[in-house]
Design a protein around this motif. Structure first.
Motif, PDB file in Angstrom:
ATOM      1  N   ARG A  93      28.397  24.334  41.286  1.00  0.00           N
ATOM      2  CA  ARG A  93      27.693  25.573  40.903  1.00  0.00           C
ATOM      3  C   ARG A  93      28.673  26.716  40.710  1.00  0.00           C
ATOM      4  O   ARG A  93      29.643  26.832  41.450  1.00  0.00           O
ATOM      5  CB  ARG A  93      26.714  25.977  42.005  1.00  0.00           C
ATOM      6  CG  ARG A  93      25.316  25.458  41.749  1.00  0.00           C
ATOM      7  CD  ARG A  93      24.435  25.805  42.891  1.00  0.00           C
ATOM      8  NE  ARG A  93      24.235  27.245  43.010  1.00  0.00           N
ATOM      9  CZ  ARG A  93      23.468  27.811  43.928  1.00  0.00           C
ATOM     10  NH1 ARG A  93      22.868  27.066  44.821  1.00  0.00           N
ATOM     11  NH2 ARG A  93      23.320  29.104  43.962  1.00  0.00           N
ATOM     12  N   PRO A  94      28.416  27.616  39.736  1.00  0.00           N
ATOM     13  CA  PRO A  94      29.327  28.745  39.540  1.00  0.00           C
ATOM     14  C   PRO A  94      29.336  29.653  40.773  1.00  0.00           C
ATOM     15  O   PRO A  94      28.316  29.768  41.449  1.00  0.00           O
ATOM     16  CB  PRO A  94      28.728  29.502  38.349  1.00  0.00           C
ATOM     17  CG  PRO A  94      27.660  28.642  37.796  1.00  0.00           C
ATOM     18  CD  PRO A  94      27.300  27.605  38.797  1.00  0.00           C
ATOM     19  N   GLY A  95      30.477  30.284  41.060  1.00  0.00           N
ATOM     20  CA  GLY A  95      30.589  31.142  42.233  1.00  0.00           C
ATOM     21  C   GLY A  95      29.789  32.413  42.073  1.00  0.00           C
ATOM     22  O   GLY A  95      29.341  32.756  40.981  1.00  0.00           O
ATOM     23  N   MET A  96      29.605  33.113  43.209  1.00  0.00           N
ATOM     24  CA  MET A  96      28.878  34.383  43.137  1.00  0.00           C
ATOM     25  C   MET A  96      29.846  35.489  42.750  1.00  0.00           C
ATOM     26  O   MET A  96      30.953  35.568  43.288  1.00  0.00           O
ATOM     27  CB  MET A  96      28.241  34.689  44.473  1.00  0.00           C
ATOM     28  CG  MET A  96      26.912  33.978  44.605  1.00  0.00           C
ATOM     29  SD  MET A  96      25.840  34.865  45.687  1.00  0.00           S
ATOM     30  CE  MET A  96      26.359  34.274  47.264  1.00  0.00           C
ATOM     31  N   LEU A  97      29.409  36.367  41.857  1.00  0.00           N
ATOM     32  CA  LEU A  97      30.267  37.432  41.373  1.00  0.00           C
ATOM     33  C   LEU A  97      30.461  38.467  42.477  1.00  0.00           C
ATOM     34  O   LEU A  97      29.487  38.957  43.040  1.00  0.00           O
ATOM     35  CB  LEU A  97      29.609  38.069  40.158  1.00  0.00           C
ATOM     36  CG  LEU A  97      30.516  38.948  39.306  1.00  0.00           C
ATOM     37  CD1 LEU A  97      31.658  38.109  38.736  1.00  0.00           C
ATOM     38  CD2 LEU A  97      29.712  39.570  38.185  1.00  0.00           C
ATOM     39  N   ASN A  98      31.708  38.739  42.794  1.00  0.00           N
ATOM     40  CA  ASN A  98      31.999  39.709  43.843  1.00  0.00           C
ATOM     41  C   ASN A  98      32.379  41.020  43.177  1.00  0.00           C
ATOM     42  O   ASN A  98      33.491  41.192  42.720  1.00  0.00           O
ATOM     43  CB  ASN A  98      33.153  39.168  44.688  1.00  0.00           C
ATOM     44  CG  ASN A  98      33.255  39.907  45.986  1.00  0.00           C
ATOM     45  OD1 ASN A  98      32.480  40.833  46.239  1.00  0.00           O
ATOM     46  ND2 ASN A  98      34.204  39.506  46.813  1.00  0.00           N
ATOM     47  N   GLU A  99      31.424  41.935  43.091  1.00  0.00           N
ATOM     48  CA  GLU A  99      31.690  43.150  42.326  1.00  0.00           C
ATOM     49  C   GLU A  99      32.570  44.107  43.110  1.00  0.00           C
ATOM     50  O   GLU A  99      32.257  44.436  44.252  1.00  0.00           O
ATOM     51  CB  GLU A  99      30.369  43.852  41.995  1.00  0.00           C
ATOM     52  CG  GLU A  99      29.570  43.120  40.960  1.00  0.00           C
ATOM     53  CD  GLU A  99      28.419  43.969  40.465  1.00  0.00           C
ATOM     54  OE1 GLU A  99      28.664  44.956  39.762  1.00  0.00           O
ATOM     55  OE2 GLU A  99      27.279  43.630  40.810  1.00  0.00           O
ATOM     56  N   PRO A 100      33.668  44.577  42.520  1.00  0.00           N
ATOM     57  CA  PRO A 100      34.522  45.513  43.237  1.00  0.00           C
ATOM     58  C   PRO A 100      33.832  46.867  43.358  1.00  0.00           C
ATOM     59  O   PRO A 100      33.038  47.240  42.497  1.00  0.00           O
ATOM     60  CB  PRO A 100      35.755  45.619  42.340  1.00  0.00           C
ATOM     61  CG  PRO A 100      35.298  45.230  40.988  1.00  0.00           C
ATOM     62  CD  PRO A 100      34.146  44.270  41.177  1.00  0.00           C
ATOM     63  N   GLY A 101      34.119  47.597  44.418  1.00  0.00           N
ATOM     64  CA  GLY A 101      33.537  48.927  44.581  1.00  0.00           C
ATOM     65  C   GLY A 101      34.206  49.916  43.645  1.00  0.00           C
ATOM     66  O   GLY A 101      35.237  49.630  43.038  1.00  0.00           O
ATOM     67  N   ALA A 102      33.588  51.071  43.490  1.00  0.00           N
ATOM     68  CA  ALA A 102      34.164  52.119  42.655  1.00  0.00           C
ATOM     69  C   ALA A 102      34.210  53.409  43.455  1.00  0.00           C
ATOM     70  O   ALA A 102      33.405  53.608  44.359  1.00  0.00           O
ATOM     71  CB  ALA A 102      33.328  52.314  41.399  1.00  0.00           C
TER      72      ALA A 102
END
Ligand code: DAH
Length: 343
Positions: A93-102
Motif C-alpha cells: 500500500r502507498p505510504g501516508m503523506l507526511n505534510e511538512p508544517g509551515a
C-alpha cells in the motif's frame, strides 16, 4: 550409504536449507550441529574411514560444518531483529503523506523584525499576557481615571477573592516596564507578543493581535538616535528610505510621534495601501517620559531613551495579501500551508 554419498547428501541439504523463523533456525541447528546431530555422528564415523578417505573428506567436512554454523548465526541475527510481518498488513500500500508544517505569517514577519533589530544589538524580551494594572498602565504614566486609559478598550479579569483586578495586556509596552524594573541600562530590547482589546471583530480589526515593542535606554540617547534607528528599520523591513515623524500623544513618551514611511504611489495597490497619500503609518514612538523611568527605578537625570511599538497584522496582511484579519487566527491548515515551509 558410503561416506562419500553421505557427505554429498549433507552438502546438498546444507546449501539448500532455508529458515524463515527463529524456530526453524533453531531446529536446523539442533538437527545438524547439536550434540546428537548429523555432524557429530559423521565425525564419529570419520575416525573409522581409511586414511585415503580421511584425506579426501576431512577438509570438506570441516568446511561444511563452518558453513552450517554461519548459516545459523546469520539467520538468528536476521530473524531476531526483524519482527515477523503481520499477515494483515499490506506492504504494497502507498505510504501516508507526511505534510511538512509551515511558518505562520505572523511568525514570518515577527522573525524578520527580530533579525533586523538583532543586527544592531537589540535582544528579545518577554512578559506575561495577563498583566497587572501597574505594568500595563500605572507605571506607563496612565494615572487612575485618566482618559488615556479609554484609548485602549481593556479586558479585565476580576479576582474572585476581591483582590486587585488583572487585565489582558492591551499593548506590549508593559514589557518595557518589566525590563526596566529588572535590568540596568544600557537596555536595548524588542518585545514581540500578543495583545488584547475589547473591540468588535471584523475583517479589519480583531480583539487579539500582535505587537513588537522596542526600547533603548542609555546615557545621552536623543530623538536623533530614534530617528536614525527607525530609518534603518524602514529601509531594512520595507525597502523604503524616506520616513516622517508626525507629532502624537502617548502617556509614556514625551515627545511622542507616529512614524510613517513614504511608500510611493506608483500603482493602484499603492493608492489603496496608503489611502491615496503615498504615506503608510507604521508605528508609535517617542522619548521615554522621565516619569516612566522613575517609576521603574531608573534615574531620569542620568539616563534617557526612546521607545516604539507597532502592530504586526497589518504588515502581514499587506505582504501576503491577506484580505481578512480573522484568517490569521483561525488556524485553517488550507490557509496556513501557503506560507514559508519550516523545512
Ligand atoms: N503602546 C502603544 C499602542 O499600543 C504603541 C506605542 C506607541 C508603543 C509609542 C511605544 C511608543 O513604545 O513609544 O498603541
Amino acid at each position: 550409504m558410503s561416506f562419500a554419498k553421505r557427505i554429498e547428501t549433507l552438502k546438498n541439504q546444507i546449501e539448500s536449507a532455508q529458515a524463515t523463523t527463529a524456530e526453524e533456525a533453531e531446529e536446523f541447528r539442533i538437527k545438524y550441529l547439536g550434540s546428537k546431530g548429523v555432524f557429530k555422528s559423521l565425525f564419529v564415523d570419520f575416525k573409522q574411514v581409511t586414511s585415503e578417505e580421511k584425506r579426501l573428506f576431512g577438509k570438506t567436512l570441516n568446511l561444511l560444518k563452518t558453513k552450517a554454523e554461519s548459516k545459523v548465526s546469520q539467520w538468528k541475527a536476521e530473524l531476531n531483529t526483524h519482527q515477523k510481518p503481520d499477515a494483515n498488513v499490506d506492504l504494497t500500500r502507498p505510504g501516508m503523506l507526511n505534510e511538512p508544517g509551515a511558518k505562520h505569517p505572523i511568525s514570518i514577519i515577527k522573525d524578520e523584525i527580530i533579525d533586523i533589530f538583532h543586527a544592531i544589538g537589540f535582544s528579545v524580551a518577554e512578559g506575561p499576557e495577563i498583566e497587572d494594572d501597574w505594568h500595563n498602565f500605572s507605571a506607563l504614566n496612565f494615572p487612575p481615571e485618566h482618559p488615556a486609559r479609554d484609548m485602549q478598550d481593556t479586558f479585565f479579569i476580576k479576582d474572585p477573592n476581591g483582590g486587585e483586578d488583572f487585565v489582558l495586556r492591551t499593548h506590549t509596552s508593559s514589557v518595557q516596564v518589566r525590563t526596566m524594573e529588572t535590568q540596568k541600562p544600557p537596555i536595548r530590547i524588542i518585545a514581540p507578543g500578543r495583545v488584547f482589546r475589547n473591540e468588535a471583530v471584523s475583517a479589519r480589526s480583531h480583539c487579539i493581535f500582535h505587537q513588537i515593542e522596542g526600547l533603548y535606554i542609555d546615557k545621552g540617547v536623543t530623538f536623533a538616535d530614534m530617528k536614525q534607528t527607525l530609518e534603518y528599520f524602514a529601509n531594512a523591513f520595507f525597502g523604503k528610505s524616506k520616513i516622517r515623524l508626525r507629532p502624537s500623544y502617548f502617556p509614556f513618551t514625551e515627545p511622542s510621534a507616529e512614524m510613517d514611511v513614504y511608500w510611493g504611489l506608483e500603482n493602484e495597490l499603492d493608492h489603496r495601501i496608503t489611502k491615496g497619500t503615498g504615506w503608510l503609518e507604521v508605528m508609535g514612538c517617542g522619548m521615554v517620559d522621565p516619569a516612566v523611568l522613575e517609576s521603574c527605578g531608573i534615574d531620569s537625570e542620568t539616563y534617557s531613551g526612546f521607545a516604539f511599538g507597532m502592530g504586526l497584522e497589518r504588515s502581514a496582511m499587506q505582504r501576503f495579501q491577506i484580505p481578512d484579519i480573522r484568517m490569521i487566527f483561525e488556524n485553517d491548515t488550507r490557509f496556513l500551508k501557503q506560507f514559508q515551509s519550516v523545512i
